[in-house]
Design an enzyme around this catalytic site. Sequence first.
Site, PDB file in Angstrom:
ATOM      1  N   THR A 144      40.418  34.624  57.113  1.00  0.00           N
ATOM      2  CA  THR A 144      39.268  34.802  57.998  1.00  0.00           C
ATOM      3  C   THR A 144      38.585  33.472  58.251  1.00  0.00           C
ATOM      4  O   THR A 144      38.494  32.618  57.348  1.00  0.00           O
ATOM      5  CB  THR A 144      38.258  35.791  57.389  1.00  0.00           C
ATOM      6  N   SER A 180      30.258  36.330  51.247  1.00  0.00           N
ATOM      7  CA  SER A 180      30.266  37.621  50.566  1.00  0.00           C
ATOM      8  C   SER A 180      31.366  37.589  49.513  1.00  0.00           C
ATOM      9  O   SER A 180      32.189  36.666  49.476  1.00  0.00           O
ATOM     10  CB  SER A 180      30.525  38.769  51.547  1.00  0.00           C
ATOM     11  N   TYR A 182      33.861  39.596  49.521  1.00  0.00           N
ATOM     12  CA  TYR A 182      35.074  39.684  50.340  1.00  0.00           C
ATOM     13  C   TYR A 182      35.532  38.298  50.786  1.00  0.00           C
ATOM     14  O   TYR A 182      36.712  37.935  50.651  1.00  0.00           O
ATOM     15  CB  TYR A 182      34.816  40.575  51.554  1.00  0.00           C
ATOM     16  N   HIS A 183      34.622  37.512  51.350  1.00  0.00           N
ATOM     17  CA  HIS A 183      34.996  36.180  51.832  1.00  0.00           C
ATOM     18  C   HIS A 183      35.444  35.280  50.678  1.00  0.00           C
ATOM     19  O   HIS A 183      36.366  34.474  50.831  1.00  0.00           O
ATOM     20  CB  HIS A 183      33.825  35.540  52.588  1.00  0.00           C
ATOM     21  N   LYS A 186      38.995  35.977  49.898  1.00  0.00           N
ATOM     22  CA  LYS A 186      39.871  35.359  50.879  1.00  0.00           C
ATOM     23  C   LYS A 186      40.046  33.862  50.603  1.00  0.00           C
ATOM     24  O   LYS A 186      41.127  33.292  50.815  1.00  0.00           O
ATOM     25  CB  LYS A 186      39.325  35.571  52.285  1.00  0.00           C
TER      26      LYS A 186
END
Length: 385
Positions: A144, A180, A182-183, A186
């Site tokens: 991302t 976050s 999530y980030h 990644k």
Amino acid sequence: MKVLVLGADGYLGWPLSLRLAIKGHEVMGIDNLATRRAVEEIGSNSAFPLPSPQERVKEAKRILGVNIDFSIGDITNKEFLREAIKSYKPDAVVHFAEQRSAPYSMKDLDHAVYTVRNNLESTLNLIYLVKDIDPSIHILKMGTMGEYGTPNFDIPESPFVDAIVNGKNDKIFTPRWGGSVYHMSKIFDSYFLAYFNRIFNLTITDIMQGPVYGTRTSEIVEESLRTRFDFDETWGTVVNRFCVEAILGIPLTPYGKGGQTRGFLSLEDSINALTLLLENPPKREEYRVVNQFMEIYSINEIAEIVKRAGEDLGLDVTINHVENPRVEAEEHYYNPERKVLPALGYKPKKNLAEEVKIMIEDLIPYKERLERYKTAIMPKTKWKS
């Protein structure tokens, strides 16, 4: 080319599977259907009713005349993934099989831990199994643009940048700062991919993709072929969410000042780019980073575009800024580089202003269904709660 698509039931995974099959590639899809369950968990659903994966595959055969193999399974189970790779013998593996929502990862400890475990374990399983079974397999991994954050410097596409350390030339991994859990997961994916590329000599494309918008690709010609479309505060990307708000008469909801700026692309352009990258892999044993976006907008600009499109279609659309539930810069510099896709001859086919009208027209027949889940649209997940 034989392609194994992990996360084939998803917003990108299903249309990519259709595109590859239409182009004559052999496709096997795998998914554990976790997104279907997680969206129901937060009281929402796809805007378009989704057939089961088995029904979708039958419809693809009936309507498009293509064969797609599909298996339900979880790739955090390394023995399941091992058998899939050994038996299918893919030329490329597309890894979309991760928890993809920043708000979902920030709900509480359990959701944060699940995100990290699921995302990193699946990536490590794939890396080691490709190394063990066939290191020539091309791994195409969805990352991302959010990995970079919003730095006050131009965001390079090169995975490594020159630096001066203690007066000497050195190279460092392109700086990253996620917004976050999530980030952050990644970001660790990218570190793992770059690291194991060096020690296992794997061939990897690591895609830094911006938010995707859209309801269809050229293969989605009937209702039974639609991909999922999320619009709630947890799973819906901002353009998709604004389109549903416009239809339901809810004011569009930019978070905070609305100056947050990102690189966006349509679903059609995303699938075109992914297909091009699979058909044009990097050099053997190369770690290739691709910044995948087509247009740069602030959230305020997106709100105005959706407002105009809705009004052109007879809707009464207003904009109402709401308190930002996230911790992020709301006004910032943003200038990412994009060289790999243009060098491959890639040209986008869609633009936001035109596509938003198509999206709204596609969604209006489902207004009654959207109404049933409207309570899931307003932001409830707060980073600092």
